[in-house]
Write an enzyme that holds these catalytic residues in place. Structure first.
Site, PDB file in Angstrom:
ATOM      1  N   GLU A  49       0.866  -1.194   0.000  1.00 21.47           N
ATOM      2  CA  GLU A  49       0.000   0.000   0.000  1.00 21.47           C
ATOM      3  C   GLU A  49       0.894   1.232   0.000  1.00 21.47           C
ATOM      4  O   GLU A  49       1.785   1.376   0.849  1.00 21.47           O
ATOM      5  CB  GLU A  49      -0.941   0.033   1.212  1.00 21.47           C
ATOM      6  N   GLU A  74       4.991   5.218   3.357  1.00 24.45           N
ATOM      7  CA  GLU A  74       4.353   6.455   3.833  1.00 24.45           C
ATOM      8  C   GLU A  74       5.445   7.492   4.097  1.00 24.45           C
ATOM      9  O   GLU A  74       6.428   7.203   4.761  1.00 24.45           O
ATOM     10  CB  GLU A  74       3.548   6.155   5.102  1.00 24.45           C
ATOM     11  N   ASP A 124      -2.340  11.995  -2.887  1.00 30.70           N
ATOM     12  CA  ASP A 124      -2.409  13.447  -3.052  1.00 30.70           C
ATOM     13  C   ASP A 124      -2.577  13.761  -4.537  1.00 30.70           C
ATOM     14  O   ASP A 124      -1.811  13.270  -5.365  1.00 30.70           O
ATOM     15  CB  ASP A 124      -1.133  14.097  -2.500  1.00 30.70           C
ATOM     16  N   LYS A 128      -2.364  21.534  -9.032  1.00 29.02           N
ATOM     17  CA  LYS A 128      -1.771  22.562  -9.899  1.00 29.02           C
ATOM     18  C   LYS A 128      -0.932  21.899 -10.987  1.00 29.02           C
ATOM     19  O   LYS A 128      -0.139  20.998 -10.690  1.00 29.02           O
ATOM     20  CB  LYS A 128      -0.874  23.486  -9.073  1.00 29.02           C
ATOM     21  N   ASP A 160     -11.265  10.662  -4.460  1.00 30.27           N
ATOM     22  CA  ASP A 160     -12.446  11.519  -4.471  1.00 30.27           C
ATOM     23  C   ASP A 160     -12.190  12.726  -5.367  1.00 30.27           C
ATOM     24  O   ASP A 160     -13.071  13.540  -5.580  1.00 30.27           O
ATOM     25  CB  ASP A 160     -12.744  12.047  -3.062  1.00 30.27           C
ATOM     26  N   THR A 193     -10.154   2.746   4.012  1.00 28.46           N
ATOM     27  CA  THR A 193      -9.221   3.651   4.696  1.00 28.46           C
ATOM     28  C   THR A 193      -9.991   4.748   5.431  1.00 28.46           C
ATOM     29  O   THR A 193     -11.201   4.918   5.248  1.00 28.46           O
ATOM     30  CB  THR A 193      -8.267   4.313   3.669  1.00 28.46           C
ATOM     31  N   GLU A 196     -11.590   7.181   3.020  1.00 28.24           N
ATOM     32  CA  GLU A 196     -12.760   6.620   2.354  1.00 28.24           C
ATOM     33  C   GLU A 196     -13.959   6.622   3.301  1.00 28.24           C
ATOM     34  O   GLU A 196     -15.077   6.952   2.889  1.00 28.24           O
ATOM     35  CB  GLU A 196     -12.451   5.206   1.861  1.00 28.24           C
TER      36      GLU A 196
HETATM   37  C1  LIG Z   1      -4.820  11.944   1.312  1.00 31.06           C
HETATM   38  S1  LIG Z   1      -3.856  10.919   2.315  1.00 31.06           S
HETATM   39  C2  LIG Z   1      -4.644   9.326   2.182  1.00 31.06           C
HETATM   40  C3  LIG Z   1      -4.250   8.385   3.282  1.00 31.06           C
HETATM   41  C4  LIG Z   1      -4.864   6.983   3.207  1.00 31.06           C
HETATM   42  N1  LIG Z   1      -4.466   6.322   1.985  1.00 31.06           N
HETATM   43  C5  LIG Z   1      -6.361   7.055   3.287  1.00 31.06           C
HETATM   44  O1  LIG Z   1      -7.021   6.808   2.255  1.00 31.06           O
HETATM   45  O2  LIG Z   1      -6.872   7.323   4.371  1.00 31.06           O
HETATM   46  C6  LIG Z   1      -2.391  10.696   1.314  1.00 31.06           C
HETATM   47  C7  LIG Z   1      -1.290  10.000   2.068  1.00 31.06           C
HETATM   48  O3  LIG Z   1      -0.195   9.778   1.167  1.00 31.06           O
HETATM   49  C8  LIG Z   1       0.999  10.162   1.807  1.00 31.06           C
HETATM   50  N2  LIG Z   1       1.920  10.603   0.751  1.00 31.06           N
HETATM   51  C9  LIG Z   1       1.797  11.707  -0.007  1.00 31.06           C
HETATM   52  N3  LIG Z   1       2.813  11.820  -0.878  1.00 31.06           N
HETATM   53  C10 LIG Z   1       3.604  10.737  -0.659  1.00 31.06           C
HETATM   54  C11 LIG Z   1       4.815  10.295  -1.226  1.00 31.06           C
HETATM   55  N4  LIG Z   1       5.395  10.983  -2.207  1.00 31.06           N
HETATM   56  N5  LIG Z   1       5.360   9.148  -0.771  1.00 31.06           N
HETATM   57  C12 LIG Z   1       4.755   8.444   0.221  1.00 31.06           C
HETATM   58  N6  LIG Z   1       3.598   8.823   0.800  1.00 31.06           N
HETATM   59  C13 LIG Z   1       3.021   9.952   0.372  1.00 31.06           C
HETATM   60  C14 LIG Z   1       0.611  11.294   2.739  1.00 31.06           C
HETATM   61  O4  LIG Z   1       1.545  11.492   3.790  1.00 31.06           O
HETATM   62  C15 LIG Z   1      -0.738  10.812   3.232  1.00 31.06           C
HETATM   63  O5  LIG Z   1      -0.628   9.993   4.366  1.00 31.06           O
END
Ligand SMILES: C[S@@+](CC[C@H](N)C(=O)[O-])C[C@H]1O[C@@H](n2cnc3c(N)ncnc32)[C@H](O)[C@@H]1O
Length: 243
Positions: A49, A74, A124, A128, A160, A193, A196
């Site tokens: 994941e 992460e 993420d 932009k 989303d 998650t 979600e």
């Molecule tokens: C919007 S959150 C979603 C978290 C989880 N997947 C959920 O659905 O609840 C995006 C997650 O991806 C991690 N993340 C963002 N960019 C990342 C990267 N380049 N490498 C590893 N993790 C990353 C962030 O720290 C964050 O925990």
């Protein structure tokens, strides 16, 4: 920003120093269960994941399926630490958590073709356009993501952020050797998650995808839309070295 990599298992935490690349995953987390006979092929299969956040899905899967192994990536140290302390408290050993930047880990630290399943939930979206290059699913980076999968390995994705989701549909539809379909209903077991669960409660539309790689990730090609830019970058690096 450079994020130092932390490699965590039930045995402890370490940095990358002293560890070979690609990481020897089977040494770090030996497979439990049958090694011969029926079930041997699936014993100890890896699932990955990327961006596991607070780790709700990864932790549940580790608990429910002790015969499989789970690798989480992460970048946020706080979330990485939260997951690690929880699975250690539960006494689980079938996991490996990497704190670090996903694209770096995929390109330089992890082996190709080792995972039976790959999960990416609510990555993420980097809305932009000048930040699109940071997206996990971009024509220039999608091969790095899919290369983790073995032949027949499965991809599950949800977002989303529908504009990004539609772009991911387009990118994956154009990737040679990947079969991918929209999933028009929620996962059978409910929200996977934290994001979600929150978005479902709010009634936000969610785009879900499921795919299957028809080749080994070690043979994953560049995306036709991204190849020119990737190869131009390689050429530029080589020219810099000649100067
Ligand atoms: C919007 S959150 C979603 C978290 C989880 N997947 C959920 O659905 O609840 C995006 C997650 O991806 C991690 N993340 C963002 N960019 C990342 C990267 N380049 N490498 C590893 N993790 C990353 C962030 O720290 C964050 O925990």
């Amino acid at each position: 920003m450079i994020h130092p990599v932390v490699v965590s298992t039930a045995a402890g935490d370490r940095g990358l120093a002293g560890l070979p690349a690609p990481l020897p995953l089977d040494e770090l987390v030996p497979a439990a269960g049958a090694t011969t006979g029926a079930g041997a092929a699936e014993a100890g299969e890896w699932e990955v994941e990327i961006g596991f956040g607070k780790g709700r899905y990864l932790r549940r899967r580790c608990q429910e399926e002790p015969g499989r192994r789970f690798l989480g990536i992460e970048v946020a140290g706080e979330y990485h630490g939260l997951f690690v302390s929880r699975v250690r408290r539960l006494g689980l050993g079938n996991w490996l958590a990497l704190r670090g930047e996903a694209l770096y880990l995929l390109s330089a630290v992890l082996p190709a073709g080792f995972a039976a399943a790959l999960h990416v939930y609510f990555p993420d979206p980097w809305p932009k356009s000048r930040h699109h290059k940071r997206r996990l699913f971009d024509p220039e980076t999608v091969d790095l993501v899919l290369r983790l999968l073995r032949r027949g390995g499965r991809l599950s994705f949800a977002t989303d952020f529908l504009d990004y989701g539609e772009r991911v549909v387009e990118i994956l539809a154009g990737y040679p050797g990947l079969r991918c379909e929209r999933r028009e209903r929620p996962w059978d077991e409910g929200p996977r998650t934290n994001y979600e669960a929150k978005y479902e409660t709010e009634g936000r539309p969610i785009l879900r995808l499921e795919g299957e790689l028809e080749m080994d990730g070690g043979e994953a090609p560049l995306h036709p839309q991204g190849a020119r830019a990737v190869l131009a970058a390689v050429g530029a690096d080589e020219r810099d070295e000649e100067d």
